[in-house]
Scaffold this active site. Sequence first.
Site, PDB file in Angstrom:
ATOM      1  CG  ASP A 109      -2.117   0.996   0.780  1.00  0.00           C
ATOM      2  OD1 ASP A 109      -2.079   1.605  -0.098  1.00  0.00           O
ATOM      3  OD2 ASP A 109      -3.064   0.737   1.766  1.00  0.00           O
TER       4      ASP A 109
HETATM    5  C1  BGC Z   1      -4.827   3.170  -0.005  1.00  0.00           C
HETATM    6  C2  BGC Z   1      -4.948   2.269  -1.249  1.00  0.00           C
HETATM    7  C3  BGC Z   1      -4.719   2.911  -2.578  1.00  0.00           C
HETATM    8  C4  BGC Z   1      -3.397   3.713  -2.472  1.00  0.00           C
HETATM    9  C5  BGC Z   1      -3.194   4.079  -3.820  1.00  0.00           C
HETATM   10  C6  BGC Z   1      -3.702   3.993  -0.245  1.00  0.00           C
HETATM   11  O1  BGC Z   1      -3.594   5.184   0.485  1.00  0.00           O
HETATM   12  O2  BGC Z   1      -5.039   2.780   1.285  1.00  0.00           O
HETATM   13  O3  BGC Z   1      -6.154   1.650  -1.075  1.00  0.00           O
HETATM   14  O4  BGC Z   1      -4.927   1.804  -3.240  1.00  0.00           O
HETATM   15  O5  BGC Z   1      -3.463   4.692  -1.570  1.00  0.00           O
HETATM   16  O6  BGC Z   1      -4.219   5.201  -4.001  1.00  0.00           O
END
Ligand code: BGC
Length: 800
Positions: A279
């Site tokens: 993530d």
């Molecule tokens: C989120 C993810 C997301 C990623 C990219 C993160 O802050 O938790 O779900 O895919 O950002 O946008």
Amino acid sequence: MDINEIVNEMTLEEKAKLVNGSTFFGMAAIERLGIKRLQLLDGGTGMNFEQLFGDYYSQIEEETNSTNGMMGSTILTHVIENYYYPDRLDEEEKEVYRWIKERLERQTGGDYAPGCFPPGILLGATFQKQVVREVGESLGAEARLFGVDILLGTPNVNIHRDPLNGRLFEGYSEDPCLVAELAPEMVKGVQNFGIAANVKHFAANNQETNRVGINETISERALKEIYLPGFRACVEKGQVKTVMSAYNAINGVPCTENSWLLTEELRNNWGFDGMVVSDWGAVYHPVEALEAGNDLAMPGPIDGTPIVEAVKSGRLKEDVLNLAVKRILKLIDDCKPAEGKEHKIYNREQLFFATTKAAYDAAVEGIVLLKNRENLFPLKKENHVFLVGSAANQLLECGSGSAGITTNRTSSLSESLREFLGADNVWMPENCGYDWEFQDMEPNQKRLLEKETTCILAVVKVGGMEGNDRENLALDKQDVMLLQKMGKWKEQYAFRLGLVLNVCGPVDTTPYEAFTDGIFVCFLPGMEGGHALSDLMTGKRTPSGKLPLTFPKKYEDTPTCLNFPGDGYEVHYGEGIYVGYRYYDKKKILPAYSFGFGLSYTTFEVEELVVDTDVFTEKLQVEVTITNTGTIPGAEVLQLYISDPYSTLPKPVKELKAFEKVYLQAGETKAVSFTLKKEQFASYDTDYHMWIAEEGYYDILIATSSREKDIRQRKRVYLENQTPYSYGMTSTIKVFYEEEALKERLKDLWMSKHWDWQIIESNYQYTPNRKLVEVLPEPWKQEDVDFASFQKFIENVKKR
Ligand code: BGC
């Protein structure tokens, strides 16, 4: 692509570059070796423009070595928000707008606005695989058009642990079986278009409060039975190509550094051979992450020097790095459009049509009718409707954050209702009806409120968001006051009150139940929500959605109310496996609306539950018939739960194991069959560290919701299986003592050997969990006839 050869040719610096993001949503390219850059983007509910446009800018920054700071800037945000209304932009913003538009159209070959699709919670409510596949295909097809290679969050399978989770709406359900059946369809749909799907957030990312760094204490059993099955299904059934490791830690180890999770479970036990991407910002220690099995750290740009140095100093084995590089190269190869790879492709019109249809189908199959006193719905031509409430004017179609969508594709509930009821019969009082007062009304409006054929529809919204959890289950203050006012009016006037919950998750309905005649919950219904909702309200379609999670009567009733969101950076999953209905059932707490519940305009009779055999060993065939006993077509979801009335492990009262949505014309009957495998009867035993389908009786329940009164048929069957719980020499003294037949035979053995029975009595009193073999006064020998006949006898005693 010969991956081994490329790895041999790569320098250490190039390898370190490849395992780190290069831009916010882009991977690194290594042109010298023909390694192309892959574009990542969030796409569980549609293409995320905020990310795409931001990434376009960070690419320029990367190429020109500059930092104009556009990503996340106010200008960019403003341009994105008004992308379809450029007149609202000032000159500076217009310049950015033109640049983006030109860049986007170069990519897509013309104007195409992305679709906005229902999120996981509404897909979960469909209880229908085909529509989830359709949405997946739409997303895959759009991703192709927008040049995205890896579509993040397709799906998000995090379990609905607590209703206040800010991102609850992205997940499918509180029930692992429902998630595990539906979510792989999303993966397959996306991957049918040659796009790599991505399942997130691995694992147990169930809250936003302190999401970065929270440590969750979760039992092994809860992980195996509740939190992991959705991921496992996406790997095993969906063949998902990428997995996103989560921000949180589980039992003290951050997910990105958790080799039990990323290597033992994911790769060794489930056979995942794709890429793990972190993530955004979840890699806290790059070396440890690579060692645990996290291949790619995002977002970029990330400097690869620490990895290069770690290899040089011997802290990181180059083989570990090579493994991650190889997995990434394999994915890059997979994502390359190549001859011989047949992927579906749509032209622009087909794409528009298919995506609109998918968004509509998912919404119409998922929207749930919760209440329908004296058939308020479907509305009839003679009805007059007043639309009030925060979402009366415009439904809230999507969430925000990664799942936020910018598009000009939308649908209007009020317009659709006007088409059906006539333009003059649908009214929208100003300011959502908040200032609407009876004494100020025109006489004809006043008269309308006195008629039973008048319906006030309160459409209220509660948005979901990334980064924050909700504070409580309440509606917005103004909506609460509005509903209270409606309640007062209802004491005097004959109109009827309908409530539409346009919400990210459960809300408190208890204060309004007494005076509300009908309730629909449409969650965040996507761009076709207005059409779908209106078609359901007016009877053009019959509601068939079912709740994928429990709506409690009050927050204090929820399984997690004492353990959410934890103390600072520690949260204890104290409810264990008792998540959702598993908890309400066990505690005998009646919720406002149960898991699996949803009304129809027609009625169904469920009859003749038959099994192919009452005693089975590997598989059980279950058949049941269902008849639409009403006068209009409709669909009912048959839900098969298994209940284990006598079990060694404590278990939920019942657990969903299969379901089928059955479409029936008026008067039509269908036979529906389910095949249950022995494994579906298993629970996870943390002492033995294994799944065990215990021998004994089970009840097969066919229900139309998880409510006791919606269990329509039941049948008891017996599973024959040798397991560690089977009666034998290693069974515990407790088991021998408490099972009459065993105790008697044990006494016979004792007498024949002239042993002191007190040995058993005292063990039962003080150490009942010792095994029989451990307390025998002489060693147990297979050749001994007394032992042999004793063993044979006890092994044949039937378990309850
Ligand atoms: C989120 C993810 C997301 C990623 C990219 C993160 O802050 O938790 O779900 O895919 O950002 O946008």
